[in-house]
Design an enzyme around this catalytic site. Sequence first.
Site, PDB file in Angstrom:
ATOM      1  N   ALA A 278      26.098  38.119  42.310  1.00  0.00           N
ATOM      2  CA  ALA A 278      24.860  37.591  42.605  1.00  0.00           C
ATOM      3  C   ALA A 278      23.998  38.676  41.782  1.00  0.00           C
ATOM      4  O   ALA A 278      24.329  39.721  41.348  1.00  0.00           O
ATOM      5  CB  ALA A 278      24.699  37.892  44.030  1.00  0.00           C
TER       6      ALA A 278
ATOM      7  N   GLU B 266      31.335  44.374  45.892  1.00  0.00           N
ATOM      8  CA  GLU B 266      30.240  44.431  46.655  1.00  0.00           C
ATOM      9  C   GLU B 266      30.210  45.970  47.479  1.00  0.00           C
ATOM     10  O   GLU B 266      29.270  46.455  47.488  1.00  0.00           O
ATOM     11  CB  GLU B 266      29.877  43.189  47.711  1.00  0.00           C
ATOM     12  CG  GLU B 266      29.465  41.917  46.964  1.00  0.00           C
ATOM     13  CD  GLU B 266      30.649  41.082  46.552  1.00  0.00           C
ATOM     14  OE1 GLU B 266      31.952  41.699  46.650  1.00  0.00           O
ATOM     15  OE2 GLU B 266      30.413  39.895  46.517  1.00  0.00           O
TER      16      GLU B 266
ATOM     17  N   GLU C 262      33.411  34.266  43.988  1.00  0.00           N
ATOM     18  CA  GLU C 262      32.848  33.172  45.265  1.00  0.00           C
ATOM     19  C   GLU C 262      32.587  31.821  44.674  1.00  0.00           C
ATOM     20  O   GLU C 262      32.703  31.001  45.163  1.00  0.00           O
ATOM     21  CB  GLU C 262      31.737  34.112  46.062  1.00  0.00           C
ATOM     22  CG  GLU C 262      32.180  35.086  46.792  1.00  0.00           C
ATOM     23  CD  GLU C 262      30.984  36.016  47.400  1.00  0.00           C
ATOM     24  OE1 GLU C 262      30.343  36.261  46.620  1.00  0.00           O
ATOM     25  OE2 GLU C 262      31.283  36.477  48.491  1.00  0.00           O
TER      26      GLU C 262
END
Length: 257
Positions: free
Chosen positions: A65, A131, A111
């Site tokens: 992300a 993360e 993901e």
Amino acid sequence: MTYETLIVETRGNVGLVTLNRPQALNALNSTVLKELKVAYAGFHADETVGAIVLTGSERAFAAGADIKEMQALQFADIYKSDFISGWDDVAKARKPVIAAVSGFALGGGCELAMMCDFIIASETAKFGQPEITLGVIPGMGGSQRLTRAVGKAKAMDLILTGRMMDAAEAERSGLVSRVVAPERLLDEAFAAAEKIASLSRPSVLMAKEAVNRAFETTLEEGLRFERRLFHSLFATDDQKEGMAAFVEKRKPAFTHR
Ligand code: CAA
């Protein structure tokens, strides 16, 4: 539609989406999400498309992300807007999606690959959920899909340490279905997608639904669901054609493609 972050093409019966933010190693921001939904909707509306290939660049499928987009966000705002929940729509694509992964598939990139139906990896692929090194945890399904794909031991190892695993380890662990030489990656993914697109569409969609049901229900319910789908395919011309072609030793000419 002009895309800012994707290249979207149709090649024969296969839809191809290439993530295209090279300056950010294809980090997934809100524009990528918005555009991916539009691209998938287009492929679903296009009767000629039977399968989709999702890929990135040689260096990165996607490095996660977009950290720069997330950095300053506040809890109340992301909670109220249910930040990144829109990726669930991407995971619900009805037509089969193959991820062709080269280079980094990290965090949201890993993901996103796991939202696809299966992953074909280049020998250069690196998977991980880093993360934890940013002071957060996976937020687009990593703790759930990775654990289902590779089991608790490997998922805990990757998610708690944030380390990367290479393509060979990912194949050994069951995360990817095939590993190929970098120059073969797209051809291999295309050949698989073309094969899927050549088959009877109802049986392809039901096969996908049946496998996905395995993750959502008990064995008994899953078996019943599979059997009912199996029964229903006997209402299609394509079951008659597929079985007749086998008996007559010829190629089937499916109606529903
Ligand atoms: N978000 C935003 N920008 C990113 C990015 C990301 N996830 N990953 C890389 N970039 C940018 C870098 O900031 C850099 O930009 P600048 O040139 O403007 O500085 C550019 O892409 C190239 O990256 P690097 O210079 O870092 O390249 P490298 O080869 O030295 O390292 C890498 C490659 C190891 C993948 C490193 O970029 C990296 O660690 N990226 C972050 C990986 C990560 O932590 N992903 C998880 C994100 S959080 C998440 O995904 C949450 C979730 O589950 C929803």
